[in-house]
Design an enzyme around this catalytic site. Structure first.
Site, PDB file in Angstrom:
ATOM      1  N   CYS A   1      30.611  22.355  15.188  1.00 47.25           N
ATOM      2  CA  CYS A   1      31.994  22.291  15.655  1.00 47.25           C
ATOM      3  C   CYS A   1      32.109  22.722  17.114  1.00 47.25           C
ATOM      4  O   CYS A   1      32.999  22.285  17.818  1.00 47.25           O
ATOM      5  CB  CYS A   1      32.886  23.134  14.757  1.00 47.25           C
ATOM      6  SG  CYS A   1      32.208  24.757  14.442  1.00 47.25           S
TER       7      CYS A   1
ATOM      8  N   LYS B   1      33.002  29.218  -2.259  1.00 46.73           N
ATOM      9  CA  LYS B   1      32.982  27.825  -2.706  1.00 46.73           C
ATOM     10  C   LYS B   1      32.327  27.006  -1.601  1.00 46.73           C
ATOM     11  O   LYS B   1      32.948  26.649  -0.609  1.00 46.73           O
ATOM     12  CB  LYS B   1      34.415  27.346  -2.944  1.00 46.73           C
ATOM     13  CG  LYS B   1      34.578  26.286  -4.011  1.00 46.73           C
ATOM     14  CD  LYS B   1      33.851  24.986  -3.736  1.00 46.73           C
ATOM     15  CE  LYS B   1      34.485  24.144  -2.670  1.00 46.73           C
ATOM     16  NZ  LYS B   1      33.632  23.006  -2.235  1.00 46.73           N
TER      17      LYS B   1
ATOM     18  N   GLU C   1      37.215  14.539  16.584  1.00 48.05           N
ATOM     19  CA  GLU C   1      35.891  15.098  16.279  1.00 48.05           C
ATOM     20  C   GLU C   1      35.066  14.040  15.540  1.00 48.05           C
ATOM     21  O   GLU C   1      35.480  13.543  14.489  1.00 48.05           O
ATOM     22  CB  GLU C   1      36.059  16.350  15.415  1.00 48.05           C
ATOM     23  CG  GLU C   1      34.750  17.063  15.162  1.00 48.05           C
ATOM     24  CD  GLU C   1      34.943  18.414  14.470  1.00 48.05           C
ATOM     25  OE1 GLU C   1      35.579  18.449  13.401  1.00 48.05           O
ATOM     26  OE2 GLU C   1      34.447  19.421  15.002  1.00 48.05           O
TER      27      GLU C   1
ATOM     28  N   GLY D   1      38.035  24.247  -4.299  1.00 48.48           N
ATOM     29  CA  GLY D   1      38.375  24.911  -3.031  1.00 48.48           C
ATOM     30  C   GLY D   1      39.877  25.112  -2.945  1.00 48.48           C
ATOM     31  O   GLY D   1      40.365  26.181  -2.566  1.00 48.48           O
TER      32      GLY D   1
ATOM     33  N   GLU E   1      38.546  28.250  10.672  1.00 53.22           N
ATOM     34  CA  GLU E   1      37.642  27.865  11.758  1.00 53.22           C
ATOM     35  C   GLU E   1      37.458  26.361  11.631  1.00 53.22           C
ATOM     36  O   GLU E   1      36.838  25.888  10.678  1.00 53.22           O
ATOM     37  CB  GLU E   1      36.315  28.640  11.614  1.00 53.22           C
ATOM     38  CG  GLU E   1      35.554  28.738  12.910  1.00 53.22           C
ATOM     39  CD  GLU E   1      34.714  27.523  13.150  1.00 53.22           C
ATOM     40  OE1 GLU E   1      35.186  26.617  13.883  1.00 53.22           O
ATOM     41  OE2 GLU E   1      33.615  27.467  12.606  1.00 53.22           O
TER      42      GLU E   1
HETATM   43  P1  NAD Z   1      36.072  19.278   4.694  1.00 54.10           P
HETATM   44  O1  NAD Z   1      36.913  20.049   5.614  1.00 54.10           O
HETATM   45  O2  NAD Z   1      36.740  18.239   3.860  1.00 54.10           O
HETATM   46  O3  NAD Z   1      35.326  20.252   3.662  1.00 54.10           O
HETATM   47  C1  NAD Z   1      34.941  21.576   3.964  1.00 54.10           C
HETATM   48  C2  NAD Z   1      35.038  22.422   2.685  1.00 54.10           C
HETATM   49  O4  NAD Z   1      36.382  22.386   2.187  1.00 54.10           O
HETATM   50  C3  NAD Z   1      34.163  21.951   1.535  1.00 54.10           C
HETATM   51  O5  NAD Z   1      33.655  23.078   0.846  1.00 54.10           O
HETATM   52  C4  NAD Z   1      35.158  21.202   0.644  1.00 54.10           C
HETATM   53  O6  NAD Z   1      34.756  21.168  -0.721  1.00 54.10           O
HETATM   54  C5  NAD Z   1      36.390  22.053   0.801  1.00 54.10           C
HETATM   55  N1  NAD Z   1      37.653  21.357   0.533  1.00 54.10           N
HETATM   56  C6  NAD Z   1      37.911  20.025   0.542  1.00 54.10           C
HETATM   57  N2  NAD Z   1      39.216  19.801   0.276  1.00 54.10           N
HETATM   58  C7  NAD Z   1      39.792  21.006   0.122  1.00 54.10           C
HETATM   59  C8  NAD Z   1      41.127  21.439  -0.129  1.00 54.10           C
HETATM   60  N3  NAD Z   1      42.132  20.580  -0.260  1.00 54.10           N
HETATM   61  N4  NAD Z   1      41.378  22.767  -0.210  1.00 54.10           N
HETATM   62  C9  NAD Z   1      40.388  23.658  -0.045  1.00 54.10           C
HETATM   63  N5  NAD Z   1      39.100  23.310   0.186  1.00 54.10           N
HETATM   64  C10 NAD Z   1      38.813  22.002   0.276  1.00 54.10           C
HETATM   65  O7  NAD Z   1      34.908  18.681   5.520  1.00 54.10           O
HETATM   66  P2  NAD Z   1      33.895  17.497   5.113  1.00 54.10           P
HETATM   67  O8  NAD Z   1      34.540  16.454   4.255  1.00 54.10           O
HETATM   68  O9  NAD Z   1      32.682  18.121   4.573  1.00 54.10           O
HETATM   69  O10 NAD Z   1      33.640  16.870   6.542  1.00 54.10           O
HETATM   70  C11 NAD Z   1      34.642  16.053   7.152  1.00 54.10           C
HETATM   71  C12 NAD Z   1      34.732  16.281   8.619  1.00 54.10           C
HETATM   72  O11 NAD Z   1      35.027  17.657   8.865  1.00 54.10           O
HETATM   73  C13 NAD Z   1      33.459  16.080   9.390  1.00 54.10           C
HETATM   74  O12 NAD Z   1      33.242  14.781   9.737  1.00 54.10           O
HETATM   75  C14 NAD Z   1      33.677  16.944  10.600  1.00 54.10           C
HETATM   76  O13 NAD Z   1      34.381  16.291  11.587  1.00 54.10           O
HETATM   77  C15 NAD Z   1      34.495  18.055  10.078  1.00 54.10           C
HETATM   78  N6  NAD Z   1      33.693  19.268   9.877  1.00 54.10           N
HETATM   79  C16 NAD Z   1      33.949  20.292  10.711  1.00 54.10           C
HETATM   80  C17 NAD Z   1      33.234  21.451  10.564  1.00 54.10           C
HETATM   81  C18 NAD Z   1      33.484  22.606  11.461  1.00 54.10           C
HETATM   82  O14 NAD Z   1      32.755  23.586  11.437  1.00 54.10           O
HETATM   83  N7  NAD Z   1      34.517  22.562  12.279  1.00 54.10           N
HETATM   84  C19 NAD Z   1      32.242  21.570   9.606  1.00 54.10           C
HETATM   85  C20 NAD Z   1      32.013  20.495   8.751  1.00 54.10           C
HETATM   86  C21 NAD Z   1      32.768  19.352   8.893  1.00 54.10           C
END
Ligand code: NAD
Length: 492
Positions: free
Chosen positions: A297, A187, A396, A225, A263
């Site tokens: 990250c 996903k 972050e 997700g 991660e």
């Molecule tokens: P997020 O964590 O919300 O989303 C990541 C993934 O999780 C997406 O595929 C999303 O559809 C899915 N998701 C969302 N809600 C979920 C749930 N309740 N259960 C399971 N899956 C779910 O990240 P984002 O909104 O894309 O970005 C927000 C912040 O996250 C960014 O500003 C950044 O700080 C951080 N981020 C961190 C990384 C990393 O590698 N550590 C990567 C991207 C974003």
């Protein structure tokens, strides 16, 4: 050879490339221009249900001996690598357009490196010496017994990925899961659906990966997700993204006691000791913070410098950040491209306002670049005048924003580096390698670079301490995340 661009509005479910069952699509944008690139399938709850069902059936029926034939799996992974390499020009242009990834990064972790690593995983599936380990004989409870340890695929994997390095993160989950003999449902993040749609298309059209083994469900709905972490048919959920969402994934997975791999975020420290070459170290710290507009990250976003040389360090860092002004990701020389979305740019701007509210100032940057009318760009920004208690030093931001903080020697630098909820990565620079090692050992993070050494690689485990996650991705450790352990005994 198939044309990828015409094939990106489909999901992959049970071996078939299919439109959303609801018929809907959603748009994917070019973050550098704000233009709509095209559409992806907007998967529904019914699509996710079908994908999980297909993965479960493929695993339980051991389709085409998938779970037991490591040589077959290795051949499939090499086919996928070869297909991605044959399409690398198209994939590169799509990645630059959809992710806003600077072109130079696509020759590294954004594309070429993780594709190449599929070959490493194929080799590992074949050469792994842990599939059956002979423990020899013992006499427990008076009964002579011969014991073995078997490693077996963990089952159905739910892989949930973010948008910042979509190919790298999709493949760092799918690659080892498939190498281990699992089946999977991927996903991807709604911001970068095409990276996964291209993967799905190549799996379906250019590999022998059997139906149901890999399913890809793009959707604009984050709830799909959440289904992966709660559905009892999924054995293991592998998540990369924000720590806030990671907590939800873990809580939800607790209901069905799934294995979780997480991660998550980071706020890593780049430590310059007082005997280091300050100018070159500061310049490297600036370069790192600006790469891909800080959307990584593991990027070091706190720069810890000797207090006596704080002003000198600010000048050196600011000079490099000024030279790395945001540019067109298509151009070979661009290091800092756009951030992924208007939402993400707004979020970064909130942090810039907060930095000022907290008493900080900007040695360089602090807003949107004046020369960019379109695209989600943020200037490389160096925040000065704050200590490690500021929120911009603790949270972050995921933008090209670096906070520079003074330290009072090695012990103090280690204390500040460790005074963080996170523990993902870090760097240390010293004129004395042994001193660098001593600091690297004391920083509680999953990866450390000493004097510019680069730890990233397909064979190197990557992951975090503390709120940065659970488990390791990549390397043998990353492969073993997707295995279960079975102990077996027979009479000796
Ligand atoms: P997020 O964590 O919300 O989303 C990541 C993934 O999780 C997406 O595929 C999303 O559809 C899915 N998701 C969302 N809600 C979920 C749930 N309740 N259960 C399971 N899956 C779910 O990240 P984002 O909104 O894309 O970005 C927000 C912040 O996250 C960014 O500003 C950044 O700080 C951080 N981020 C961190 C990384 C990393 O590698 N550590 C990567 C991207 C974003």
């Amino acid at each position: 050879m198939s044309d990828l661009r015409d094939a990106l509005d489909k999901n992959l479910i049970d071996g078939k490339l299919v439109a959303s069952s609801g018929g809907a699509t959603f748009e994917t944008l070019n973050p550098a221009t704000e233009e709509v690139l095209g559409v992806a399938a907007d998967g529904t709850a019914a699509d996710m249900d079908a994908a999980i069902d297909a993965a479960r059936r493929a695993f339980d029926s051991d389709v085409a001996n998938w779970t037991t034939d490591a040589a077959f799996r290795a051949r499939c992974l090499r086919q996928l690598r070869d297909a991605m390499q044959a399409h690398s020009d198209e994939l590169r242009e799509l990645t630059i357009a959809e992710v806003g990834a600077p072109r130079f990064l696509t020759t590294l972790a954004q594309l070429d490196a993780p594709v190449e690593d599929l070959g490493y995983l194929a080799d590992l599936a074949e050469s792994y010496d842990g599939w059956k380990v002979d423990l020899g004989e013992a006499v427990p409870a008076g009964i002579p017994s011969h014991r073995w340890i078997l490693r077996e695929p963990a089952g159905v994997v739910g892989a949930i990925t973010p948008w910042n390095f979509p190919h790298q993160i999709n493949l760092a989950k799918i690659g080892p899961a498939l190498a281990a003999g699992c089946t999977a449902v991927l996903k991807p993040a709604p911001d970068t659906p095409w990276a996964a749609a291209a993967l799905a298309h190549l799996v379906a059209t250019e590999t022998e990966i059997p139906p149901g083994v890999l399913n890809v469900v793009n959707s604009s709905d984050h709830a799909l997700g959440a289904t992966l972490s709660s559905d009892p048919r999924v054995d293991l959920v592998s998540f990369t993204g924000s720590t806030a969402t990671g907590r939800k994934v873990m809580a939800s997975a607790a209901e069905t006691l799934k294995k979780v791999f997480l991660e998550l975020g980071g706020k890593s420290a780049f430590i310059i000791l007082d005997d280091a070459d300050l100018g070159s170290a500061a310049s490297l710290a600036a370069f790192t913070a600006c790469t891909h507009a800080g959307q990584g990250c593991a990027i070091t976003t706190r720069l810890l410098v000797p207090r006596a040389r704080y002003d000198e360090a600010v000048d050196a860092t600011a000079a490099t950040m000024t030279a790395l002004a945001p540019g067109d990701p298509n151009e070979a020389g661009t290091i800092c491209g756009p951030v992924i979305s208007a939402r993400q740019r707004d979020r970064i701007e909130e942090y810039l306002r907060l930095a000022v509210e907290e008493g900080g100032s900007f040695a360089v940057g602090g807003g949107r670049p004046a020369d960019k009318e379109r695209g989600f760009f943020i200037e490389p920004t160096l925040v000065t005048g704050l200590d490690n208690s500021a929120r911009v030093a603790r949270e972050e931001i995921f933008g090209p924003v670096l906070t520079i903080i003074p330290h009072d020697g090695d012990d103090d630098a280690v204390r500040i580096a460790n005074d963080s909820p996170y523990g993902l990565s870090g760097a240390v620079h010293s004129g004395d390698l042994e001193r660098g090692w001593a600091v690297a050992r004391r920083v509680r993070t999953g990866t450390m670079g000493i004097n510019g050494g680069i730890w990233y690689g397909g064979d190197v485990p990557f992951g975090g301490y503390k709120a940065s996650g659970i488990g390791r991705e990549m390397g043998v450790a990353g492969f073993e995340e997707y295995l279960e352990t079975k102990s077996v005994a027979e009479p000796a």
